[in-house]
Design a protein around this motif. Structure first.
Motif, mmCIF file in Angstrom:
data_model
loop_
_atom_site.group_PDB
_atom_site.id
_atom_site.type_symbol
_atom_site.label_atom_id
_atom_site.label_comp_id
_atom_site.label_asym_id
_atom_site.label_seq_id
_atom_site.Cartn_x
_atom_site.Cartn_y
_atom_site.Cartn_z
ATOM 1 N N ILE A 150 0.863 -1.172 0.000
ATOM 2 C CA ILE A 150 0.000 0.000 0.000
ATOM 3 C C ILE A 150 0.908 1.232 0.000
ATOM 4 O O ILE A 150 1.950 1.243 0.635
ATOM 5 N N PHE A 151 0.524 2.259 -0.755
ATOM 6 C CA PHE A 151 1.402 3.419 -0.926
ATOM 7 C C PHE A 151 0.718 4.739 -0.597
ATOM 8 O O PHE A 151 1.353 5.779 -0.578
ATOM 9 N N MET A 199 10.463 0.473 -11.580
ATOM 10 C CA MET A 199 9.783 -0.609 -10.867
ATOM 11 C C MET A 199 8.378 -0.146 -10.451
ATOM 12 O O MET A 199 7.396 -0.886 -10.587
ATOM 13 N N ALA A 200 8.293 1.099 -9.977
ATOM 14 C CA ALA A 200 7.000 1.625 -9.543
ATOM 15 C C ALA A 200 6.026 1.673 -10.718
ATOM 16 O O ALA A 200 4.872 1.255 -10.610
ATOM 17 N N ARG A 201 6.519 2.163 -11.847
ATOM 18 C CA ARG A 201 5.639 2.253 -13.024
ATOM 19 C C ARG A 201 5.213 0.863 -13.485
ATOM 20 O O ARG A 201 4.057 0.635 -13.826
ATOM 21 N N TYR A 202 6.162 -0.051 -13.456
ATOM 22 C CA TYR A 202 5.857 -1.413 -13.876
ATOM 23 C C TYR A 202 4.766 -2.010 -12.986
ATOM 24 O O TYR A 202 3.799 -2.608 -13.477
ATOM 25 N N MET A 203 4.924 -1.822 -11.691
ATOM 26 C CA MET A 203 3.929 -2.404 -10.772
ATOM 27 C C MET A 203 2.558 -1.760 -10.968
ATOM 28 O O MET A 203 1.548 -2.450 -10.954
ATOM 29 N N VAL A 242 1.152 3.106 -6.897
ATOM 30 C CA VAL A 242 2.186 4.010 -6.407
ATOM 31 C C VAL A 242 1.830 5.410 -6.899
ATOM 32 O O VAL A 242 1.645 5.614 -8.099
ATOM 33 N N PRO A 243 1.703 6.376 -5.992
ATOM 34 C CA PRO A 243 1.324 7.718 -6.436
ATOM 35 C C PRO A 243 2.427 8.375 -7.265
ATOM 36 O O PRO A 243 3.607 8.079 -7.082
ATOM 37 N N GLN A 244 2.010 9.283 -8.146
ATOM 38 C CA GLN A 244 2.962 9.945 -9.039
ATOM 39 C C GLN A 244 4.054 10.664 -8.247
ATOM 40 O O GLN A 244 5.228 10.643 -8.620
ATOM 41 N N SER A 245 3.685 11.274 -7.123
ATOM 42 C CA SER A 245 4.673 12.022 -6.339
ATOM 43 C C SER A 245 5.815 11.110 -5.899
ATOM 44 O O SER A 245 6.982 11.499 -5.904
ATOM 45 N N MET A 246 5.508 9.860 -5.557
ATOM 46 C CA MET A 246 6.541 8.910 -5.143
ATOM 47 C C MET A 246 7.409 8.514 -6.329
ATOM 48 O O MET A 246 8.623 8.383 -6.217
ATOM 49 N N ILE A 247 6.760 8.334 -7.477
ATOM 50 C CA ILE A 247 7.513 7.982 -8.681
ATOM 51 C C ILE A 247 8.479 9.122 -9.012
ATOM 52 O O ILE A 247 9.653 8.885 -9.323
ATOM 53 N N ASP A 248 7.994 10.364 -8.910
ATOM 54 C CA ASP A 248 8.855 11.512 -9.192
ATOM 55 C C ASP A 248 10.034 11.561 -8.227
ATOM 56 O O ASP A 248 11.163 11.836 -8.624
#
Ligand code: SF4
Lengths: 307, 227
Positions: free
Chosen positions: A190-191, A222-226, A235-241
Motif C-alpha cells: 500500500i502506498f 519498478m513503480a511504473r511497472y507495478m 504508487v502515487p505519481q509524487s513517489m515515482i517523481d
C-alpha cells in the motif's frame, strides 16, 4: 491461551512487524538461512511464501521449519493452487506437529502466470474455504466430518487489497475472510495513506488485526511497472517523481527512505496494528528500513504455546 | 453447444499415414455451427488433403467424404453401414463424443479425431467462441446472477474475486473478463448482492466423478440395462 507467540503479540496491542522470505528455486538454501538469521530477531514473524507467482520453488512448509529451527516465528503461507483439501489438511497437521501454527490462507496465483504453465491448477478450495477448513480442524474434525486424533490449533490470517481498483467486491471477500475466522490480515503493498485510512475506517468495525503491506521500491521504473501490471498496487505519481529524481544507483536508498517514512507515519498515527514488509529479493535491507523507521527493538523470542 | 477447433493439417496427415482409404466424416450439428467440422469444412479438408498428397508426391491415400446429421447418435450413423467396409479409417470431424460414438458403433474400424474439442459455449461475435459451462453437475447459476464462476473464473473459486483482478480483467488472461467482477456487477444491478455475501462451501466433486451417467425417468423401467 494463545496458539502461537505471534497470536499472543496480536492480542497484546503492540505495533507488529512481519516480513517475508521467498524460498529458493533449487536445493541450495544458504541464502534463505542467511535471511532468516538476519531477520528472525528483528521482526515479530516471518512469512514464508508458497511458490510465489506460481513459480516452482522450495516449499513454504520447509522454509517454516527452517525459521523454527533458527529460533524465529514463522507464518506458513498456504495457497490452494497445488493441493486439494486432503493434501492441505495433511500439511496443516504436519505444520502443527512441528510448532508451525501461524497460517496465512491464500487462494494462490493462477498457474498461467508462473514458470510451469502446463501444470494442473487445483483450487479445490479458495482462501475463505481454507480458513473455514482450519476452523473445522480446530474443532477436532477433518473437512469430511471425521474425527481427528489430536486436535491442531492455529493462528490464522489472510490477505486483503485496500487499493484494488474496484474495492467493493474485495471488501465483500474481506468480510467473508473475517467471518471465516481470520485473526489478522496482511495487505497488498500500500502506498497511499489516504486509502489505508479509508480502509481502516471500514475494517475497524471488525475484531481483526491489520498489518499494512510495505513494498520497498527500488526505482521509478519498478513503480511504473507495478502500477501497470500488479493488481492492487497504486504508487502515487509524487513517489515515482521522488524516485526518478535521485542519481543513478541511489534508487533503492530512496525506496528505503520512502518505506521508512511511511511506516513511521502509520505507527505515529496509529493507523493500523502493524506492518508487513515485502522486500522482494532485497531481504537484506529490511534491518535498514526498521532502523530508519525507528522500529528497532529486541523482540521476545520465547512464549507460551498451548500445545 | 460444443465448440472445437480443427487440428492442423500436419497432425491429421500424421494420423492418417497408416491407412489407405480414409473417410472424412463431418457432423451436421455443433461442429457445423462452430465451423470446425461441418459439411463445408469436411469438403475443405478433403481438398486440402488431396492437394497435400499430390504436392508431396508421396502417399497413396484415397479419400471420401460424408457428413451425417449428428455423429453422437447411433441412429444417425446407420447410413454408414454400407460404406464402412470400403474404408480403412474414419477421420471424424465430430467432437470427442462423436468420435467415441463411432468407435462404439463400428468396433472394427479405427476412428481418428480431426478436431480438438474445446468446450461448451457460445459465439461472442462471429468467429469468436467463449466457454460458458463446465458441466459441473451442480448448477449454481441462481446464486451468481447467471454467470458461471466455475467456468469463467480461471480458478473456479466460489466466494468472490481473487486478488488478481485488474481493470475488470482476469490475472491469467487480460483479454478475459474477471468472472467475479461480472457477477458483482450483475448482482448489484439485480439488487441481489446478498447472494455474493453468503459463504459457499467447497464444491462437491462427487457430482463430477468421471465418467458420469444421467438416467432419465423415462428410461428406468424395470429390466432396462444401458451398460
Ligand atoms: S481474476 Fe477473477 S476470473 Fe481471474 S482467477 Fe481471479 S477471480 Fe477468477
Amino acid at each position: 491461551m494463545a496458539n502461537s507467540l505471534f497470536e499472543e503479540k496480536l492480542n497484546s496491542g503492540e505495533f507488529l512487524v512481519t516480513t517475508e522470505v521467498g524460498p529458493p528455486k533449487g536445493a541450495d538454501i544458504d541464502e534463505m538461512v542467511h535471511h532468516v538469521d538476519l531477520l528472525k530477531d528483528r521482526v515479530d514473524a516471518i512469512n514464508v511464501t508458497d511458490g510465489q507467482s506460481s513459480v516452482m520453488r522450495f516449499p513454504s512448509l520447509g522454509g517454516c521449519l527452517l525459521v523454527k529451527e533458527r529460533g524465529g516465528e514463522p507464518i506458513f503461507q498456504m495457497t490452494c493452487r497445488d493441493r486439494n483439501r486432503i493434501a492441505l489438511q495433511a500439511d496443516l497437521l504436519m505444520a502443527y506437529s512441528r510448532g508451525i501454527t501461524n497460517v496465512l490462507c491464500l487462494t494462490g496465483d493462477s498457474v498461467d502466470v508462473g514458470d510451469t504453465k502446463e501444470a494442473k491448477p487445483v483450487f479445490d478450495l479458495d482462501s475463505v474455504q481454507l480458513l473455514k477448513m482450519i476452523k473445522t480442524m480446530e474443532s477436532g474434525m477433518d473437512i469430511a466430518g471425521n474425527e481427528l486424533k489430536g486436535t491442531p490449533k492455529f493462528c490464522i490470517g489472510a490477505s486483503v487489497h485496500p487499493e484494488a481498483d474496484f474495492i467493493e467486491p474485495q471488501l465483500i471477500k474481506f468480510d467473508k475472510k473475517v467471518a471465516a475466522g481470520a485473526q489478522f490480515l496482511q495487505t497488498q503493498g500500500i502506498f497511499n495513506l489516504a486509502s489505508l485510512r479509508r480502509f481502516m475506517q471500514y475494517a475497524s468495525q471488525f475484531d481483526v488485526r491489520i498489518l499494512a503491506g510495505i513494498i520497498v521500491l527500488s526505482s521509478a521504473g519498478m513503480a511504473r511497472y507495478m502500477n501497470k501490471n500488479v493488481p492492487g498496487i497504486m504508487v502515487p505519481q509524487s513517489m515515482i517523481d521522488e524516485l526518478a529524481g535521485v542519481e543513478k544507483g541511489k534508487g533503492l536508498q530512496k525506496g528505503i527512505e520512502i518505506a521508512a517514512e511511511f511506516i513511521r507515519t502509520i505507527k505515529e498515527e496509529n493507523l493500523c496494528h502493524g506492518v508487513h514488509i515485502m522486500a522482494v529479493g532485497n531481504e537484506n535491507i529490511v534491518p535498514e528500513i526498521l532502523e530508519a523507521a525507528q522500529l528497532v527493538k529486541v523482540r521476545r523470542r520465547t512464549g507460551k504455546r498451548s500445545v | 453447444m460444443i465448440v472445437a477447433e480443427q487440428k492442423n493439417l500436419e497432425e491429421i496427415m500424421r494420423m492418417i499415414a497408416p491407412y489407405e482409404r480414409v473417410m472424412i466424416l463431418g457432423c451436421g450439428t455443433c461442429m457445423t455451427v462452430c465451423n470446425a467440422g461441418g459439411e463445408r469444412e469436411t469438403s475443405f479438408l478433403h481438398g486440402a488433403l488431396r492437394l497435400a498428397q499430390s504436392k508431396s508426391g508421396e502417399g497413396t491415400h484415397s479419400f471420401s467424404e460424408y457428413t451425417v446429421k449428428r455423429q453422437c447418435d447411433y441412429e444417425f450413423l446407420e447410413v454408414l453401414d454400407d460404406k464402412i467396409d470400403d474404408v480403412d479409417t474414419i477421420l471424424s470431424l465430430g467432437c470427442g463424443i462423436g468420435v467415441q460414438a463411432i468407435a462404439e458403433r463400428f468396433p472394427d474400424t479405427p476412428v481418428l479425431p480431426g478436431v480438438n474439442t474445446a468446450f461448451m459455449g457460445m459465439a461472442k461475435e462471429w468467429g469468436i467462441w467463449d466457454e460458458r459451462c463446465a458441466a459441473c453437475g451442480e448448477c449454481r447459476l441462481e446464486e451468481t446472477g447467471g454467470i458461471c464462476p466455475i467456468t469463467r473464473c480461471t480458478k473456479g473459486i466460489l466466494n468472490g474475486p481473487c486478488a488478481g483482478t485488474k481493470n475488470g480483467k482476469c490475472e491469467a488472461n487480460t483479454d478475459m473478463d474477471c468472472a467475479w467482477i461480472l457477477i458483482y456487477n450483475r448482482l448489484e444491478r439485480l439488487q441481489q448482492l446478498e447472494k455474493m455475501r453468503r459463504y459457499y462451501p467447497p464444491r462437491n466433486f462427487l457430482a463430477v466423478a468421471r465418467p458420469k451417467r444421467v438416467i432419465t425417468k423415462a428410461n428406468t423401467e424395470a429390466g432396462e440395462n444401458n451398460g
